[in-house]
Write an enzyme that holds these catalytic residues in place. Structure first.
Site, mmCIF file in Angstrom:
data_model
loop_
_atom_site.group_PDB
_atom_site.id
_atom_site.type_symbol
_atom_site.label_atom_id
_atom_site.label_comp_id
_atom_site.label_asym_id
_atom_site.label_seq_id
_atom_site.Cartn_x
_atom_site.Cartn_y
_atom_site.Cartn_z
ATOM 1 N N ARG A 135 -2.677 24.305 30.072
ATOM 2 C CA ARG A 135 -2.085 25.471 30.737
ATOM 3 C C ARG A 135 -1.471 26.507 29.796
ATOM 4 O O ARG A 135 -0.795 27.418 30.254
ATOM 5 C CB ARG A 135 -1.048 25.052 31.793
ATOM 6 N N ASP A 136 -1.726 26.413 28.489
ATOM 7 C CA ASP A 136 -1.245 27.449 27.575
ATOM 8 C C ASP A 136 -2.164 27.555 26.354
ATOM 9 O O ASP A 136 -1.705 27.639 25.221
ATOM 10 C CB ASP A 136 0.191 27.163 27.139
ATOM 11 N N ILE A 137 -3.474 27.545 26.620
ATOM 12 C CA ILE A 137 -4.427 27.695 25.520
ATOM 13 C C ILE A 137 -4.391 29.147 25.050
ATOM 14 O O ILE A 137 -4.551 30.069 25.840
ATOM 15 C CB ILE A 137 -5.860 27.310 25.970
#
Length: 189
Positions: A135-137
């Site tokens: 959820r934070d690539i």
């Protein structure tokens, strides 16, 4: 683990990684110390990240817990009052990220981008096969190492969660997917 000069390797929402040295092996490591009083979320980050072992995911080498009362490591504590506030996650030290590579080179050639993208997809496939969504690539969470900085390792699991349908607005502003910004339900993986 020894953190001699306390050189900060980066900044995270929940942890701050410092360069350290494994006292037993002399290996340079990253000692990720908690920044905020958020036990449950830090516990999930540590648990999820430590459960992932893949060549394209930054390796968690150790998780050291300290007692809040006596500051002894959990194996030596007699009062058993530790929490994740007193936790240090030790990972492999990786000093450069993909953002640095892109900035230093004025972009990436198509062949270089293909090399990094393939590795990123392999890491994501490993996570998704275990039901975990990062959820934070973003470029800053894709660390690079190895000869000529050609090996990608995914790091920074502070927003990771188990796969689920979500309507959370979460991530880094400029990298967030449109469906998240529009507050639609989405599959976290």
């Amino acid at each position: 683990y020894d953190v001699p000069e306390a050189e900060v390797l980066g900044y995270g929402g929940r942890t701050m990684p410092f360069e350290g040295i494994d006292a037993l092996t002399g290996e340079v490591v990253a000692c990720c110390l908690p920044r905020l009083d958020i036990n449950q979320n830090l516990r999930e980050e540590v648990t999820l990240h430590a459960s992932l072992m893949h060549e394209t995911i930054a390796e968690v080498k150790d998780v050291v817990k300290y007692c809040e009362q006596c500051m002894a490591q959990d194996r030596r504590c007699q009062c058993y009052s530790w929490s994740y506030r007193g936790t240090t996650m030790v990972t492999e030290a990786i000093f450069k990220d993909l953002f640095d590579i892109v900035i230093d080179n004025g972009g990436l050639s198509e062949s270089d981008a293909r090399v990094y993208f393939r590795q990123l997809l392999m890491g994501l496939a490993c996570m998704h096969a275990r039901g975990i969504a990062h959820r934070d690539i973003k470029l800053e969470n894709c660390r690079v190492t190895g000869v000529d900085n050609r090996r990608l390792k995914i790091s920074s699991f502070e927003l990771a969660t188990y796969q689920r349908i979500s309507d959370d607005t979460i991530g880094t502003g400029k990298y967030v997917a449109p469906e998240v910004l529009q507050e639609h339900h989405y599959d976290a993986c």
